[in-house]
Design an enzyme around this catalytic site. Structure first.
Site, short mmCIF file in Angstrom:
data_model
loop_
_atom_site.label_atom_id
_atom_site.label_comp_id
_atom_site.label_asym_id
_atom_site.label_seq_id
_atom_site.Cartn_x
_atom_site.Cartn_y
_atom_site.Cartn_z
N TYR A 215 0.83 -1.22 0.00
CA TYR A 215 0.00 0.00 0.00
C TYR A 215 0.85 1.25 0.00
O TYR A 215 2.06 1.20 0.22
CB TYR A 215 -0.96 0.01 1.20
CG TYR A 215 -0.32 0.40 2.52
CD1 TYR A 215 0.51 -0.47 3.21
CD2 TYR A 215 -0.55 1.66 3.08
CE1 TYR A 215 1.08 -0.11 4.42
CE2 TYR A 215 0.02 2.03 4.28
CZ TYR A 215 0.84 1.15 4.95
OH TYR A 215 1.41 1.52 6.14
N ARG B 214 8.20 3.54 -4.90
CA ARG B 214 8.31 2.63 -3.74
C ARG B 214 7.26 1.52 -3.84
O ARG B 214 7.53 0.36 -3.52
CB ARG B 214 8.13 3.42 -2.44
CG ARG B 214 8.21 2.55 -1.21
CD ARG B 214 8.20 3.35 0.07
NE ARG B 214 6.93 4.03 0.29
CZ ARG B 214 6.67 4.84 1.30
NH1 ARG B 214 7.62 5.11 2.19
NH2 ARG B 214 5.49 5.41 1.44
N ARG C 139 -8.24 -20.96 -0.03
CA ARG C 139 -7.22 -20.38 0.84
C ARG C 139 -6.02 -21.30 0.82
O ARG C 139 -6.07 -22.42 1.35
CB ARG C 139 -7.74 -20.22 2.27
CG ARG C 139 -6.71 -19.61 3.20
CD ARG C 139 -7.24 -19.44 4.63
NE ARG C 139 -6.19 -18.91 5.50
CZ ARG C 139 -5.26 -19.65 6.11
NH1 ARG C 139 -5.26 -20.97 5.97
NH2 ARG C 139 -4.33 -19.09 6.87
N HIS D 215 -1.54 -21.00 0.90
CA HIS D 215 -0.50 -19.99 1.12
C HIS D 215 0.28 -19.61 -0.15
O HIS D 215 0.65 -18.45 -0.31
CB HIS D 215 0.49 -20.46 2.18
CG HIS D 215 -0.06 -20.40 3.58
ND1 HIS D 215 -1.20 -21.07 3.97
CD2 HIS D 215 0.37 -19.75 4.68
CE1 HIS D 215 -1.45 -20.83 5.24
NE2 HIS D 215 -0.50 -20.03 5.70
N LYS E 74 6.49 -2.05 2.25
CA LYS E 74 5.28 -1.40 2.78
C LYS E 74 4.09 -2.34 2.59
O LYS E 74 3.22 -2.13 1.73
CB LYS E 74 5.06 -0.04 2.10
CG LYS E 74 4.15 0.89 2.90
CD LYS E 74 4.25 2.31 2.41
CE LYS E 74 3.22 3.24 3.01
NZ LYS E 74 3.29 3.45 4.45
N GLU F 288 12.38 2.81 14.18
CA GLU F 288 11.47 3.88 13.75
C GLU F 288 10.30 3.89 14.71
O GLU F 288 10.38 3.32 15.79
CB GLU F 288 11.03 3.66 12.30
CG GLU F 288 10.34 2.33 12.06
CD GLU F 288 9.89 2.11 10.61
OE1 GLU F 288 9.89 3.06 9.80
OE2 GLU F 288 9.52 0.97 10.30
N LEU G 127 11.00 1.47 7.28
CA LEU G 127 10.39 1.79 5.99
C LEU G 127 11.19 2.92 5.34
O LEU G 127 11.55 3.88 6.03
CB LEU G 127 8.94 2.24 6.21
CG LEU G 127 8.19 2.45 4.90
CD1 LEU G 127 7.68 1.11 4.37
CD2 LEU G 127 7.05 3.42 5.04
N1 PDD Z 1 2.81 5.38 7.51
N2 PDD Z 1 7.46 4.03 8.98
C1 PDD Z 1 6.30 3.34 9.01
C2 PDD Z 1 6.26 2.05 9.75
C3 PDD Z 1 5.17 3.86 8.38
O1 PDD Z 1 4.01 3.17 8.40
C4 PDD Z 1 5.25 5.11 7.72
C5 PDD Z 1 4.07 5.71 7.00
C6 PDD Z 1 6.47 5.80 7.71
C7 PDD Z 1 6.66 7.11 7.00
O2 PDD Z 1 6.66 6.94 5.61
P1 PDD Z 1 6.21 8.09 4.62
O3 PDD Z 1 7.01 9.29 4.95
O4 PDD Z 1 6.50 7.57 3.27
O5 PDD Z 1 4.73 8.34 4.85
C8 PDD Z 1 7.56 5.21 8.34
C9 PDD Z 1 1.66 5.67 6.66
C10 PDD Z 1 1.44 7.13 6.43
C11 PDD Z 1 0.46 4.90 7.15
O6 PDD Z 1 0.61 3.71 7.36
O7 PDD Z 1 -0.64 5.46 7.24
#
Ligand code: PDD
Length: 288
Positions: free
Chosen positions: A32, A51, A102, A104, A151, A184, A208
């Site tokens: 996503y 990305r 279903r 895997h 992501k 993070e 991320l």
């Molecule tokens: N979250 N780290 C994680 C684990 C994240 O889920 C996000 C973003 C970021 C920051 O990434 P970016 O600057 O590209 O938004 C870092 C999004 C916004 C969410 O899950 O809603």
């Protein structure tokens, strides 16, 4: 009413339906993005789409949509939702699609499910350390998986950490690995400032590759008055920092003034934050 996009069709969000056999629903098997648009202008659109394309390739979801096609689709969805007059985030979700059972293993000949919708986002915060909203955070050992650079829509690990912060009255949870090094936050990248230098953990599988992080690093380096380092950051350094920030597409650069109930620095938003946020604000629409 919000107009969503689902598998080639535009429709009211409330009417969007997917199969319960969709692998996004069963396994969190998808990728996503969240992209902010301010008065119709995106921040980091190309970087976000790249990305996502990289993430889809990493998990072998066969999507043939090109960068140009994604960008046209998202811009179209924004304008269908009146994006020229307001601030909207667009959520983009590509799952591996709905199989007939279903199982895997990656199925063959299943079309990915593509779902996008928009939602209101706030005006940017003022570039003013006395007026900006400051965050309080808690901390926890990072118990997510070892592929945090992807992501993935499988966010339960992040959701559980976010909830740890939320349940204790905080708005984020900063995470550290088993060596007591900052990774993070549950939905944000993280930074410390010490003696005027901005320091953020290196880009590896523990974090991320945030687009806001990229824009912050690039714009600060280009402007040149604030030094930026990407390196390991220990939790001792976090607790001894002059400033701590978090960043994401929805929060931009947000100052943190309390960690685990203790003040960061003198407990107020720092000067480096204000300077950096000004530089970021001036540069954000010019980033690819
Ligand atoms: N979250 N780290 C994680 C684990 C994240 O889920 C996000 C973003 C970021 C920051 O990434 P970016 O600057 O590209 O938004 C870092 C999004 C916004 C969410 O899950 O809603």
């Amino acid at each position: 009413m919000s107009i969503a996009y689902l598998n080639g069709e535009y429709l009211p969000l409330e009417e969007a339906r997917i199969s319960p056999l969709d692998r996004g629903f069963l396994f969190g098997d998808g990728i996503y993005e969240v992209i902010p648009y301010y008065a119709g202008k995106p921040v980091g659109l190309v970087a976000h789409i790249e990305r996502m394309i990289d993430g889809l390739a990493a998990v072998e979801i066969q999507s043939k949509t090109t960068l140009e096609q994604w960008s046209a689709l998202l811009n179209d969805l924004i304008s269908r939702n009146g994006g020229a007059e307001k601030n909207l985030g667009v959520y983009v979700h590509v799952s591996r699609g709905a199989d007939v059972k279903r199982f895997h293993a990656y199925p063959e000949n299943v079309e990915p499910t593509v779902f996008c919708f928009t939602f209101d986002i706030k005006d940017p915060e003022p570039v003013d350390r006395t007026a900006v909203h400051a965050y309080t955070v808690t901390t926890a050992q990072d118990l997510r998986w070892r592929r945090c650079h992807i992501k993935s829509t499988a966010l339960l690990g992040n959701v559980m950490h976010f909830q740890q912060g939320y349940a204790s009255g905080n708005s984020e949870c900063l995470l550290y690995n088993d060596k007591n090094e900052l990774t993070e936050g549950s939905s944000v990248n993280a930074y410390i400032v010490k003696d005027g230098v901005v320091i953020t953990p290196i880009q590896d599988n523990q974090i991320l590759p945030g687009i806001t992080r990229r824009i912050i690093i690039d714009s600060l380096k280009e402007e040149g008055s604030i030094k930026v380092e990407e390196r390991t950051v220990t939790m001792d350094e976090v607790y001894a920092a002059d400033e701590v920030w978090i960043s994401s597409s929805s929060k931009e650069i947000a100052p943190v003034t309390q960690i685990d109930g203790k003040p960061v620095g003198d407990g107020t938003v720092g000067e480096v934050w204000e300077k950096a946020f000004r530089i970021y604000t001036d540069a954000k629409f010019t980033h690819r």
